[in-house]
Scaffold this active site. Structure first.
Site, PDB file in Angstrom:
ATOM      1  N   HIS A  46       0.845  -1.199   0.000  1.00 30.30           N
ATOM      2  CA  HIS A  46       0.000   0.000   0.000  1.00 30.30           C
ATOM      3  C   HIS A  46       0.874   1.240   0.000  1.00 30.30           C
ATOM      4  CE1 HIS A  46       0.920  -0.555   4.244  1.00 30.30           C
ATOM      5  NE2 HIS A  46       0.326   0.588   4.590  1.00 30.30           N
ATOM      6  N   HIS A  54       1.357   3.846   1.955  1.00 30.15           N
ATOM      7  CA  HIS A  54       1.842   4.591   3.109  1.00 30.15           C
ATOM      8  C   HIS A  54       3.378   4.595   3.023  1.00 30.15           C
ATOM      9  CE1 HIS A  54      -1.995   4.180   5.774  1.00 30.15           C
ATOM     10  NE2 HIS A  54      -2.015   5.275   5.020  1.00 30.15           N
ATOM     11  N   ASP A  92       5.953   4.320   4.887  1.00 30.15           N
ATOM     12  CA  ASP A  92       6.851   3.315   5.473  1.00 30.15           C
ATOM     13  C   ASP A  92       6.850   2.000   4.692  1.00 30.15           C
ATOM     14  OD1 ASP A  92       4.209   3.151   6.463  1.00 30.15           O
ATOM     15  OD2 ASP A  92       4.821   1.999   8.205  1.00 30.15           O
ATOM     16  N   HIS A  93       6.062   1.951   3.614  1.00 32.86           N
ATOM     17  CA  HIS A  93       6.046   0.748   2.777  1.00 32.86           C
ATOM     18  C   HIS A  93       6.529   1.001   1.352  1.00 32.86           C
ATOM     19  CE1 HIS A  93       3.831  -1.832   5.718  1.00 32.86           C
ATOM     20  NE2 HIS A  93       3.610  -0.628   6.220  1.00 32.86           N
ATOM     21  N   HIS A 139      -7.338  -1.736   5.652  1.00 35.00           N
ATOM     22  CA  HIS A 139      -6.482  -0.698   6.219  1.00 35.00           C
ATOM     23  C   HIS A 139      -7.054   0.677   5.832  1.00 35.00           C
ATOM     24  CE1 HIS A 139      -2.989   0.708   8.259  1.00 35.00           C
ATOM     25  NE2 HIS A 139      -2.306   1.091   7.196  1.00 35.00           N
ATOM     26  N   ASP A 172      -0.398  -3.829   5.979  1.00 35.63           N
ATOM     27  CA  ASP A 172      -0.969  -3.530   7.278  1.00 35.63           C
ATOM     28  C   ASP A 172      -2.468  -3.847   7.242  1.00 35.63           C
ATOM     29  OD1 ASP A 172       1.541  -2.380   7.445  1.00 35.63           O
ATOM     30  OD2 ASP A 172       0.841  -0.390   7.885  1.00 35.63           O
ATOM     31  N   HIS A 222       5.906  -5.347  12.181  1.00 33.34           N
ATOM     32  CA  HIS A 222       5.290  -4.013  12.089  1.00 33.34           C
ATOM     33  C   HIS A 222       4.976  -3.450  13.475  1.00 33.34           C
ATOM     34  CE1 HIS A 222       2.654  -0.744  10.546  1.00 33.34           C
ATOM     35  NE2 HIS A 222       3.466  -0.826   9.511  1.00 33.34           N
TER      36      HIS A 222
END
Lengths: 301, 301
Positions: free
Chosen positions: B60, B62, B64-65, B140, B210, B268
């Protein structure tokens, strides 16, 4: 003034080297200059307080100078930042950051101001009572600016012995510091320079990365205390420097010499070289006061 | 199958922890799953050969990914890559990467294929003779997929003693492996299962990060050998997990139990917790075979 180099290697982050990012402390400002991938981790390692960074200057939109910015902006939010953040960068950066925030359905809790740069002439982009920041147009493959950070001239200093001997009332001290002549208790005119010393010489720092050898910047950086000038290559690879619009250590030194700067710091080294001392030796054939930039190094001046 | 966790902490890269990225080795493929900031340095530290990565799966958008992806794409070019690269990611990523490359006047020397995902149902997004990859729709705050990596069933194995005793000509071995009955040199029909063993059970790995607690994924990940399931929080912070659409360690374990998986790997983690063992203990109240993911850890199965 304190310069903390967070990263000064070209092209890509590696296990033990970081792309360009620097923190300049000047008159209570903490300025972040460039923001390659991993800069937020380098800020942590160098114990820079995130909240004190209010102004970020991005030289150009090559990845090794800005890929860490979107993550830093996002981390500022996660840390609950509420102070304004100003970003000075080539036009286009706002679109990239905004698009990524839109896609991640994200936002900032704080005001985020983009000051997009497009001018090809040097211009003042930040100014307060004590400091100015102006662009240094560089010659690179994409639109690029260096940045000149300058203290403004401060107040004159009282020569207290002379002031007391001249019987000047305390209420005139402020005017003396501002450079005015004053009249003493006996009614005599006291010339300012008889009872004051000149202010400290304002300090200045010029950041020049990335750029081909470019004498046009010499008048802008004339007599700066410290010049950081990229030296991606050594002279033996001058043929690579020209088409990629980078400089050699010798060229950096030549610019330093022509501008009569106080000190030259080298950086933006290509990772093809294992021994940095050769950069210093090459530069010192032209200009004596050369320091090698390196990740985590601090220069105070 | 070998899983190398490069980063498994939530939110931001820090001095000693990295955001999500994993490398899965399966049937000669090196799949990269998610690509937080700093992933290229983690790849170096973990000695993963950059050129062997041909498929990248992004769960996805976000930061941090995926904030490390544009830098990795750019580094691939600098390293002279010429092999194709396929990226499977939510719609929008192509626009972000393309915009950044346009602004930096950059390009790739290699073919870069974006496979943009929009389906809310599980779908097969990669398939070759030996492996399939399918999405696991997660719950999510933005459109998110987990990924199920599955070996296809292999060939049957020859029981060499039985094969030789049955006087079967070597030219029939291939057919035996494919499950066919064959006729031996004496003209007798030999039943396949009399002279072969069943193939190895195909291995499977499910990556789920997530996501909120989501029983809808149970049928998709039913009986996988290994499940990586996010556990951002402990039960004591379940009230934070719900609105942020993350899971607790106990919820991850509950999914693992319902799907009857072989092993559960947690990750995570929110950086608010200093002791990861508590995650394991909490999960083990529900499901026994729990391992703690951690940066640099390798799981072979």
């Amino acid at each position: 003034m304190k310069l903390n180099i967070l990263g000064c290697y070209s092209a890509t982050p590696r296990t033990f080297t970081n792309p360009t990012a620097q923190v300049l402390e000047i008159n209570n400002h903490i300025f972040l200059i460039d923001c390659g991938e991993g800069t937020q981790v380098q800020l942590r390692k160098n114990k820079v307080k995130f909240n004190r960074i209010k102004h970020i200057f991005i030289s150009h939109l090559h990845g090794d100078h800005f890929f860490g910015l979107v993550g830093l902006i996002s981390t500022f939010r996660l840390l609950g930042r509420d102070t304004d953040l100003h970003i000075y960068a080539p036009k286009g950066l706002k679109e990239v950051i905004t698009l990524q925030m839109k896609l991640s359905n994200s936002w900032t809790n704080y005001n985020l101001y983009f000051h997009e740069l497009t001018s090809k002439s040097s211009e003042i982009i930040f100014e307060d009572q004590k400091v100015t920041v102006q662009t240094i147009p560089l010659d690179h493959r994409v639109y690029t600016n260096g940045f000149l950070f300058k203290e403004k001239e401060g107040e004159r200093k009282l020569n207290m012995n002379a002031v007391l001997n001249s019987s000047i009332d305390v209420s005139y001290y402020r005017k003396l510091k501002q450079g005015f002549d004053v009249t003493n208790e006996a009614g005599t005119l006291i010339k300012n320079d008889a009872v004051t010393f000149p202010p400290n010489k304002p300090k200045s720092y010029a950041f020049c990365s990335d750029t081909a050898y470019n004498e046009a910047i010499v008048p802008i950086i004339d007599e700066v205390d410290v010049l950081y000038h990229e030296s991606t290559f050594l002279e033996q690879h001058a043929k690579l420097a020209a088409p990629t619009k980078h400089s050699t250590a010798k060229q950096a030194a030549s610019i330093a010499k022509q501008a009569n700067v106080g000190q030259l710091i080298l950086g933006h080294y290509s990772t093809r070289y294992s021994d940095l001392n050769v950069f210093k030796e090459e530069a010192q054939t032209i200009f004596d006061n050369v320091k090698l930039g390196d990740d985590g190094k601090i220069f105070e001046f």
